[in-house]
Design a protein around this motif. Structure first.
Motif, short mmCIF file in Angstrom:
data_model
loop_
_atom_site.label_atom_id
_atom_site.label_comp_id
_atom_site.label_asym_id
_atom_site.label_seq_id
_atom_site.Cartn_x
_atom_site.Cartn_y
_atom_site.Cartn_z
N GLN A 3 2.38 15.55 -2.15
CA GLN A 3 2.06 16.28 -0.94
C GLN A 3 1.13 15.43 -0.09
O GLN A 3 0.58 15.88 0.88
N THR A 4 0.91 14.22 -0.52
CA THR A 4 -0.14 13.38 0.04
C THR A 4 0.37 12.49 1.15
O THR A 4 -0.23 11.50 1.48
N ARG A 5 1.48 12.84 1.68
CA ARG A 5 2.05 12.12 2.83
C ARG A 5 2.41 10.67 2.50
O ARG A 5 2.46 9.82 3.37
N ILE A 6 2.65 10.42 1.23
CA ILE A 6 3.25 9.13 0.87
C ILE A 6 4.75 9.31 1.05
O ILE A 6 5.36 10.14 0.39
N TRP A 7 5.34 8.57 1.98
CA TRP A 7 6.72 8.87 2.34
C TRP A 7 7.73 7.84 1.84
O TRP A 7 8.93 8.06 1.87
N GLY A 8 7.24 6.71 1.39
CA GLY A 8 8.18 5.69 0.91
C GLY A 8 7.43 4.53 0.29
O GLY A 8 6.20 4.53 0.19
N THR A 9 8.21 3.53 -0.13
CA THR A 9 7.61 2.33 -0.71
C THR A 9 8.33 1.11 -0.17
O THR A 9 9.48 1.18 0.29
N THR A 10 7.64 0.00 -0.23
CA THR A 10 8.28 -1.27 0.07
C THR A 10 7.65 -2.32 -0.82
O THR A 10 6.66 -2.04 -1.50
N LEU A 11 8.26 -3.49 -0.84
CA LEU A 11 7.69 -4.59 -1.62
C LEU A 11 7.16 -5.63 -0.66
O LEU A 11 7.88 -6.09 0.23
N ILE A 12 5.91 -6.01 -0.84
CA ILE A 12 5.33 -7.10 -0.05
C ILE A 12 4.74 -8.10 -1.04
O ILE A 12 3.90 -7.73 -1.86
N ASP A 13 5.22 -9.33 -0.98
CA ASP A 13 4.82 -10.35 -1.97
C ASP A 13 5.04 -9.83 -3.39
O ASP A 13 4.19 -9.98 -4.26
N GLN A 14 6.18 -9.17 -3.58
CA GLN A 14 6.57 -8.63 -4.88
C GLN A 14 5.62 -7.54 -5.39
O GLN A 14 5.66 -7.19 -6.57
N GLN A 15 4.76 -7.04 -4.51
CA GLN A 15 3.87 -5.95 -4.92
C GLN A 15 4.36 -4.66 -4.27
O GLN A 15 4.77 -4.66 -3.10
N ILE A 16 4.26 -3.56 -5.02
CA ILE A 16 4.67 -2.27 -4.48
C ILE A 16 3.61 -1.77 -3.51
O ILE A 16 2.41 -1.76 -3.84
#
Lengths: 171, 137
Positions: free
Chosen positions: B117-130
């Motif tokens: 419910q914390t408004r985390i809406w997605g993920t991506t990888l930047i420099d292989q880090q989530i």
């Protein structure tokens, strides 16, 4: 008559053995189980619930989620959640340090990684070798148990991945 | 510090999606890495600047209701969301602005959608880090 090649004879023997096994299998319904360990105990999921088995990698914690959701991992660019099911089985929480594998499982419309100590084997068990769960088993845990079987002399608790995920998604 | 670009015209949804990249400001909270679309940010300021401006500042864990999580801020800064410049969100260890391809953005895994419910809406990888992508509002 030309003498058979040795390789040909060997292949005929192998084929004959396979045909014997096949005949036996027609009469026996078997279930393929993925056997793994948690806290030195043996457990299993039905193969149909399992999508992948991975070595444990870096688990990225997600703030604000229940403790049994350990975090997420990067699986070839896709992000999968990782859970600790020990609490559902009445076991102490496991530290990621003691765990060597993550089983990606699916059930009740939910897909997630499950952290385990080791994955021991994947093999067929005759359906009638899976006995009902012990009546002494705690009701809270029994809902997640399909039955018990044996592997290399050890008792294996066969778990219902669908029920575990259903419980998580509805509570 | 004003973030990013000159004010742009209001974009219709279909036009927004046609852009292949978004720009994301990343920061770290404890061991987790977060990112915010630059389009949501008005300004990034120091804590003492926020105090001087009498800007209401909410701690990250309170704003995103991270239930009891205690954050020991190391190098805090205040993010002012667009449209809410009198109140900001305290973040930590601001890192960089990255171009993130929309194609690289993944939705949250099934289980996390139930709880976030914390408004985390997605993920991506930047420099292989989530990196967890969050909505400021």
């Amino acid at each position: 008559m030309l003498k058979k090649k040795k390789s040909q004879e060997i292949l005929e023997i192998v084929e004959a053995k396979q045909n014997e096994t096949a005949i036996a299998d027609v009469n026996v319904v078997s279930i393929k189980l993925v056997i793994f360990t948690l806290q030195n105990g043996y457990y299993a999921f039905g193969r149909e619930s399992i999508k992948e088995i991975l070595p444990t990698g870096k688990i990225n914690a997600v703030p604000g989620v229940p403790d049994y959701i350990l975090g997420v991992i990067n699986v070839r660019g896709d992000i999968e959640s990782v859970i600790d099911i020990n609490g559902f089985l009445g076991l102490p929480e496991q530290g990621a340090g003691s765990s060597k594998n993550i089983i990606i499982a699916e059930g009740a419309g939910v897909r997630s990684g499950v952290l385990v100590n080791t994955v021991e084997d994947v093999m067929d068990f005759p359906e009638d070798s899976i006995q009902p769960p012990l009546t002494s088993l705690n009701d809270k845990i029994k809902q997640f148990v399909i039955g018990e079987t044996e592997y290399k002399g050890k008792s294996v608790t066969v778990l219902n991945a669908k029920e575990i995920f259903k419980n998580i998604s509805t509570n | 510090m004003k973030i990013g670009r000159a004010p742009s015209k209001v974009m219709h949804t279909s036009e927004t999606i046609k852009t292949k990249d978004i720009e994301v400001l990343t920061f770290r909270i404890n061991q987790s890495r977060f990112g915010v679309d630059l389009d949501e940010i008005h300004e990034l300021i120091e804590l003492d600047q926020a105090k001087q401006r009498e800007c209401k500042t909410t701690r990250f864990e309170d704003e995103f209701r991270l239930g009891g999580l205690k954050i020991d801020y190391i190098s805090p800064k205040v993010l002012l969301p667009k449209g809410l410049v009198a109140s900001g969100i305290l973040v930590d260890q601001v890192q960089e602005i990255c171009h993130v391809s929309i194609d690289s953005i993944k939705p949250l895994p099934d289980l996390l959608k139930l709880f976030c419910q914390t408004r985390i809406w997605g993920t991506t990888l930047i420099d292989q880090q989530i990196v967890f992508l969050i909505d400021l509002q």
